[in-house]
Design a protein around this motif. Structure first.
Motif, short mmCIF file in Angstrom:
data_model
loop_
_atom_site.label_atom_id
_atom_site.label_comp_id
_atom_site.label_asym_id
_atom_site.label_seq_id
_atom_site.Cartn_x
_atom_site.Cartn_y
_atom_site.Cartn_z
N HIS A 133 0.85 -1.25 -0.03
CA HIS A 133 0.14 -0.26 -0.10
C HIS A 133 0.94 1.19 0.03
CE1 HIS A 133 -3.66 2.53 0.90
NE2 HIS A 133 -3.88 1.86 1.41
N ARG A 166 -0.77 -5.10 5.46
CA ARG A 166 0.08 -4.22 4.25
C ARG A 166 0.51 -3.14 4.42
NH1 ARG A 166 -5.58 -4.10 0.34
NH2 ARG A 166 -6.48 -2.40 1.28
N ARG A 229 -4.90 -1.95 12.59
CA ARG A 229 -6.67 -3.29 13.05
C ARG A 229 -6.09 -4.67 13.02
NH1 ARG A 229 -10.03 -4.43 8.27
NH2 ARG A 229 -9.62 -4.12 7.15
C1 NCD Z 1 -5.87 0.60 5.16
C2 NCD Z 1 -5.48 -0.69 4.29
O1 NCD Z 1 -6.71 -0.46 3.10
O2 NCD Z 1 -4.92 -1.17 4.34
N1 NCD Z 1 -6.78 1.82 5.02
C3 NCD Z 1 -6.55 3.07 4.21
O3 NCD Z 1 -5.88 2.71 2.69
N2 NCD Z 1 -6.34 3.49 5.12
C4 NCD Z 1 -5.70 0.22 7.19
C5 NCD Z 1 -6.56 -0.87 6.77
O4 NCD Z 1 -7.32 -1.64 5.92
O5 NCD Z 1 -6.77 -1.40 7.99
#
Ligand code: NCD
Length: 317
Positions: A133, A166, A229
């Motif tokens: 990410h 990620r 989370r």
């Molecule tokens: C995260 C993801 O999508 O990995 N969210 C995001 O892009 N801010 C974190 C998550 O979903 O826990």
């Protein structure tokens, strides 16, 4: 900076110097948000979200709209032709006939690379399964760049689902390139960081790190606490999720053990790993982090479209 025409599939696609240059551009945008309102006029971004997202998609859309560009796209797989059996490659190839830049999120690891092979225009990976990410990492590092005042050695604690998260994997890959960082990995044994990161990245780069279970015991030493989370959607069975979901809950009492200059980050969405009462603590920066995410995405879009000089030029008029 010469990022024009390039894509961002994984964090390693940018070197530290390029990231620093993006931070400088984001600083400039942040200090004068209206100043770049026409920079991307006439450009179109496609946001292809095959997996749910609020922050990443809206933050990209807000970034493009604030640059004066326009946005098309979808936010769930069911509303694209993939539901009729179209391949990912064909979908992105078609979209590239309409747009100048694509942002894609997909539940499968490696999908961003597959899509990139079909594209002649820049692609930004908005998350591929439990893999990468990279723009969240840019967001995290940009927040640290803006908010962490301490010089010298920094102790970063990363807490929660370190197995499936990620954002954690991408962050560790990049932050381990910085000198003077020490890492504390806080998770239950079942959600430990994959070995390809601990052994092949942290150890290989000589980054001091330890794997621990207790947040309370380790919080007092930290300069930055990155909460995450438990990633329900990546579990194979619900019972395991239910058993692990409340492993960590950061509350006011635990915060009282943290340093005065501690910075608490979270990529969001949070479920219940940070109690709402913590939001009032000035060290809780996760909503501010979301805002920084928009500015760094504005900088990234400008750089990939080769528009940062246009802004410099417009500034001089
Ligand atoms: C995260 C993801 O999508 O990995 N969210 C995001 O892009 N801010 C974190 C998550 O979903 O826990």
């Amino acid at each position: 900076m010469d990022l024009k025409g390039r894509s961002l599939i994984e964090p390693a696609d940018l070197n530290l110097k390029e990231m620093e240059e993006l931070f400088v551009l984001a600083d400039r945008i942040r200090k004068n948000p209206q100043g770049s309102g026409e920079v991307a006029k006439g450009y179109l971004m496609a946001t292809l979200f095959f997996e749910p997202s609020t922050r990443t998609r809206l933050s990209f859309e807000a970034a493009m709209l604030r640059l004066g560009g326009q946005v098309i796209g979808f936010s769930e797989q069911g509303s694209s032709s993939v539901a009729k059996g179209e391949t990912l490659g064909d979908t992105v190839r078609t979209v590239s006939c309409y747009a100048d830049i694509v942002v894609m999120r997909h539940p499968k690891e490696g999908s961003a690379k597959v899509a990139w092979q079909e594209l002649q225009i820049p692609l930004i990976n908005g998350g591929d399964g439990g893999h990468h990410h990279p723009t969240q990492t840019l967001t995290d590092l940009y927040t640290i760049h803006c908010e962490v005042k301490k010089k010298g050695r920094l102790i970063l604690g990363v807490c929660g689902d370190l197995k499936f998260g990620r954002t954690v994997h991408s962050l560790l890959k990049v932050i381990s390139l910085y000198p003077q960082v020490e890492i504390v990995l806080i998770s239950p044994p079942e959600l430990k960081t994959p070995e390809y990161i601990t052994k092949h990245i942290l150890e290989a780069r000589g980054v001091p790190y330890r794997e621990v279970e207790s947040l309370e015991e380790n919080l007092p030493q930290l300069d930055i606490l990155y909460m995450t989370r438990v990633q329900r959607e990546r579990f194979f069975n619900e019972a395991d999720y239910l058993r692990l979901k409340d492993s960590y809950i950061l509350n006011r009492e635990k915060m009282s053990k943290g340093k005065k200059e501690l910075v608490v980050l979270h990529p969001l969405p949070r479920v219940n790993e940070i109690a709402k009462e913590v939001d009032l603590d000035p060290r809780a920066l996760y909503f501010k982090q979301a805002k920084y995410g928009m500015y760094i995405r504005m900088a990234l879009i400008m750089a990939l479209l080769g528009l940062e000089r246009k802004e410099e030029h417009d500034d001089c008029r």
